[in-house]
Write a protein that holds these residues in place. Sequence first.
Motif, PDB file in Angstrom:
ATOM      1  N   LEU A 155       0.891  -1.427   0.055  1.00  0.00           N
ATOM      2  CA  LEU A 155       0.137   0.071   0.488  1.00  0.00           C
ATOM      3  C   LEU A 155       0.766   1.341   0.082  1.00  0.00           C
ATOM      4  O   LEU A 155       0.820   2.346  -0.690  1.00  0.00           O
ATOM      5  CB  LEU A 155      -0.759   0.334   1.339  1.00  0.00           C
ATOM      6  CG  LEU A 155      -1.880  -0.849   1.544  1.00  0.00           C
ATOM      7  CD1 LEU A 155      -2.564  -0.717   2.686  1.00  0.00           C
ATOM      8  CD2 LEU A 155      -2.928  -0.784  -0.489  1.00  0.00           C
ATOM      9  N   LEU A 156       1.712   1.217   0.632  1.00  0.00           N
ATOM     10  CA  LEU A 156       2.964   2.068   0.569  1.00  0.00           C
ATOM     11  C   LEU A 156       3.589   2.318  -0.316  1.00  0.00           C
ATOM     12  O   LEU A 156       3.800   3.419  -0.525  1.00  0.00           O
ATOM     13  CB  LEU A 156       3.957   2.575   2.039  1.00  0.00           C
ATOM     14  CG  LEU A 156       3.377   2.223   3.546  1.00  0.00           C
ATOM     15  CD1 LEU A 156       4.712   1.948   4.285  1.00  0.00           C
ATOM     16  CD2 LEU A 156       3.080   3.671   3.478  1.00  0.00           C
ATOM     17  N   LEU A 180       2.211   2.297  -3.836  1.00  0.00           N
ATOM     18  CA  LEU A 180       1.766   1.898  -4.668  1.00  0.00           C
ATOM     19  C   LEU A 180       1.458   4.388  -4.221  1.00  0.00           C
ATOM     20  O   LEU A 180       1.231   4.150  -5.389  1.00  0.00           O
ATOM     21  CB  LEU A 180       0.299   1.043  -4.248  1.00  0.00           C
ATOM     22  CG  LEU A 180      -1.100   1.210  -5.142  1.00  0.00           C
ATOM     23  CD1 LEU A 180      -0.647   1.518  -6.330  1.00  0.00           C
ATOM     24  CD2 LEU A 180      -2.521   0.593  -5.041  1.00  0.00           C
ATOM     25  N   LYS A 181       0.907   4.240  -3.133  1.00  0.00           N
ATOM     26  CA  LYS A 181       1.040   5.666  -2.851  1.00  0.00           C
ATOM     27  C   LYS A 181       2.035   5.904  -3.053  1.00  0.00           C
ATOM     28  O   LYS A 181       0.985   7.767  -3.613  1.00  0.00           O
ATOM     29  CB  LYS A 181       0.768   5.562  -1.111  1.00  0.00           C
ATOM     30  CG  LYS A 181       0.218   7.106  -0.632  1.00  0.00           C
ATOM     31  CD  LYS A 181      -1.061   7.002  -0.722  1.00  0.00           C
ATOM     32  CE  LYS A 181      -1.732   8.476  -0.096  1.00  0.00           C
ATOM     33  NZ  LYS A 181      -2.607   8.157   0.400  1.00  0.00           N
ATOM     34  N   GLY A 226      -5.478  -0.866  -4.380  1.00  0.00           N
ATOM     35  CA  GLY A 226      -5.587  -0.861  -2.314  1.00  0.00           C
ATOM     36  C   GLY A 226      -6.381  -1.661  -2.042  1.00  0.00           C
ATOM     37  O   GLY A 226      -6.150  -1.851  -0.959  1.00  0.00           O
TER      38      GLY A 226
END
Lengths: 252, 252
Positions: free
Chosen positions: B177-178, B180-181, B206
């Motif tokens: 997730l980190l 992707l962000k 996500g």
Amino acid sequence: MESGTGLGSTPSTLPYYVAFSQLVGLTVVAVTGAWLGLYRGGIAWESALQFNVHPLCMVIGLIFLQGDALLVYRVFRKEARRTTKVLHGLLHAFAFIISLVGVVAVFDYHRKMGYADLYSLHSWCGILVFVLYFVQWLVGFSFFLFPGASFSLRSRYRPQHIFFGAALFLLSVGTALLGLKEALLFKLGTKYSTFEPEGILANVLGLLLVCFGGAVLYILVRADWKRPPQAEEQALSLDFKTLTEGDSPSSQ
Amino acid sequence: MESGTGLGSTPSTLPYYVAFSQLVGLTVVAVTGAWLGLYRGGIAWESALQFNVHPLCMVIGLIFLQGDALLVYRVFRKEARRTTKVLHGLLHAFAFIISLVGVVAVFDYHRKMGYADLYSLHSWCGILVFVLYFVQWLVGFSFFLFPGASFSLRSRYRPQHIFFGAALFLLSVGTALLGLKEALLFKLGTKYSTFEPEGILANVLGLLLVCFGGAVLYILVRADWKRPPQAEEQALSLDFKTLTEGDSPSSQ
């Protein structure tokens, strides 16, 4: 109300793990405060500093207090079940109210600055966690604290309540990491890659959040650390079970 | 090798949950491919597209295959324990090799472009997960597949192995997730807040990652879905136990 027997005694290493989790949890709150104070100008409700209310409230509410609410049944092993249950519900209620202030702060800040709402993965995960957390609290209250629910209904719902409680806590930690990353990248941009002090402090905060999540989860899942049912509760449960299954209780 | 009794039979709703987890897991891989193909120019080892090897390999290795390796003991309930164990170890080995390619890709890309390494929270969490995943595999192999470890040592280590395995899987999802962000904010910047199609697709990805993590965790922790020990294993375990505790086994 103490009614401890051999069964209810505290496992010898559990207090050290609980102390460690609290140390990490308080450090997370302190480092969040230090980050906002040192690099973001501190906290206020009016002015641009209103945004900073958001991370602080979310970390106190949806990380530290939510985590501690999960640990209540591991820490209070000899107290009456109802007392522990009320404390569990109250801690979650405090966590919800504090994080509600954090949510209001960021929406109000966005409105004043003319920023868009709910476009990022952090905000999508955040609103999902927040709504589900409220639903979980309401359902938990109706099943376990409100006197209406039957014994068999409670027994069937309990494992689901525990799983979704732990899952929401972990998703809260993940959402905090996303928010931290977002705040860093918006401000630092490419300076993030030059090992700016703020970037390093925020990365350490991220690892501390992971560490707190891991410590709470470990205490929660250790099978031999689960709170054993007390003698009178077992007898009462059996009576309830007999009642709800239609026979007459063996004793009154 | 089938040796199913009533004990080893599959719980009636488990297959639906497993099917759901696989559907979500494969969708995660497909959406990652679609995102990289539609908005990032596809994949190649040479050229700037080398970076794109990183998210795809990490999602296939440390998310999908790692998740499936955890489910092996829930899905294969009637096969010999050793067969299931080898499959579990092999899936983790594949997951590790594929994610190693992903890790090499991003370091090589950084080197060619002159970018700094390991400055972000994503990279700190990522390298932590990756190293611990390798250590967990090595320790797991030495205890459970290598013939040296005693029965009592295996019994004591098993709960730790399960906890750290699940924790590393969840940390892998959080790290994804980190990442992707990070990829979104570096490219879209303030355009992220205008609900760009890439931003929305990545947010959906996500949520799918969160959903896969949740589904695997749910299947893993359901107490009544745990693989029951088979009759001959129980007898064998007792013999081992007797042997390691110094007495002669009750039967050979």
